[in-house]
Structure formats: C-alpha cells, structure tokens
Design a protein around this motif. Structure first.
Motif, PDB file in Angstrom:
ATOM      1  N   ASN A   9      37.335  34.619  44.596  1.00  0.00           N
ATOM      2  CA  ASN A   9      37.445  36.306  44.484  1.00  0.00           C
ATOM      3  C   ASN A   9      38.593  36.600  45.458  1.00  0.00           C
ATOM      4  O   ASN A   9      38.494  36.125  46.153  1.00  0.00           O
ATOM      5  N   ASP A  11      39.956  39.971  45.719  1.00  0.00           N
ATOM      6  CA  ASP A  11      39.573  41.263  45.716  1.00  0.00           C
ATOM      7  C   ASP A  11      39.825  41.233  47.033  1.00  0.00           C
ATOM      8  O   ASP A  11      39.903  42.451  48.033  1.00  0.00           O
ATOM      9  N   GLU A  14      42.722  41.028  49.187  1.00  0.00           N
ATOM     10  CA  GLU A  14      43.870  42.564  48.904  1.00  0.00           C
ATOM     11  C   GLU A  14      42.592  43.323  49.833  1.00  0.00           C
ATOM     12  O   GLU A  14      42.971  44.540  50.443  1.00  0.00           O
ATOM     13  N   SER A  15      41.364  43.847  49.810  1.00  0.00           N
ATOM     14  CA  SER A  15      40.619  44.418  51.059  1.00  0.00           C
ATOM     15  C   SER A  15      40.641  44.352  52.004  1.00  0.00           C
ATOM     16  O   SER A  15      41.073  45.286  52.694  1.00  0.00           O
TER      17      SER A  15
END
Length: 169
Positions: A9, A11, A14-15
C-alpha cells in the motif's frame, strides 16, 4: 531470507504526505495570527491605551473640579445644612481620577516591559516557524522521493530464481 520486499500500500505514504502538507499550512496560518496578535498588542499598549487613559484623566479631572465647585457652592449656600451629597460626589470623582492615573501608570509600565516579556516567547515562535518552513518542507520532499523510489521498485519485475541459487542449501 526473502529477496523481494512486499509493498502492498503506497497510499499510506501519500496520505501521510497530504496530512503533513495540511498541517504545515494550518500551522503557518496560526503562527501568522500569533505574530499579528503580538504586534497589535504592542501597538495597543504603546499608542491606544496611553491616549485613552490620558483623555480619561482629563475628563475625570473636569468632573472632580465640577464636584468640588458644587461642594463649595453648597457650603456657601444658606439652604443646604450639610453638603454630604456633594462631599460624596467629590470623593467619588477623586477615586475615579486616581483610578485613571493608576491605570495610565500601569499601561506605561506594561508598554515599557512588553518587549522584554514577550520577545523570548516570540523567538520561540520564530524557531518553530523555521522548523515548519525548512524541516517539514524537506520531509515532504523526502516523502515524494520515497514514493518515486517505491513506485519504481514496485513496477520492476521480481527476479527469477535461477536453478543454481534454488539448489543451494
């Protein structure tokens, strides 16, 4: 031992980067608000309050003079036996004048001591601003680089195990 990392993951990075950017933005706004408050308070103490209390002293001095004049008139009058109301008005006006004088003096003291009291705290805000502007901005850039590296790593095919390495104990 594994020859390949399992990246499931991207993401999350990025989060985290997005949350960090929002934090930096909100913190900048808060720091600017705090610095504006310091400047406004300095101006208020050095300019507005002394002018206000000086005008109050003049106004209250006029009221005291008027009350003293009324007391004098009451003492000279045949119709007033005891000028207690006028005496109370003089005491009240004198107390109000003394209060305004004391507040002007306190305002001047605060204005004089303001920079010495507030500057050390304001410097801490400046060092925090440097941290936000430099270190956290650098952290965002590093997160972008980490994302690029992990994306590139994730896109490369897994190495094929050769028969030589598979047969080794």
């Amino acid at each position: 031992m594994a020859d390949q990392a399992r990246i499931s993951n991207l993401d999350a990075i990025e989060s985290f980067r997005s949350a960090l950017i929002i934090f930096i933005s909100k913190t900048r706004q808060s720091l600017e608000t705090a610095q504006d408050a310091v400047k406004k308070t300095r101006s208020w103490l050095q300019l507005e309050q002394p002018a206000y209390w000086s005008s109050q002293i003049k106004l209250r001095q006029k009221k005291l003079d008027q009350a003293q004049q009324e007391l004098m008139s009451a003492r000279l009058s045949e119709f007033v036996d005891t000028p207690s109301m006028q005496q109370m008005a003089v005491r009240k006006a004198r107390a109000a004048l003394e209060e305004a004088q004391a507040k002007l003096q306190r305002t001047k003291t605060w204005a004089r001591d303001y920079d010495r009291t507030v500057d050390p705290l304001a410097r801490k805000l400046d060092s925090f601003r440097d941290f936000i502007e430099n270190d956290l901005a650098l952290a965002v850039a590093h997160l972008v680089e980490i994302q690029k590296i992990l994306d590139a790593y994730n896109e490369t095919p897994a190495p094929v195990a050769s028969s030589e390495t598979a047969n080794k104990p």
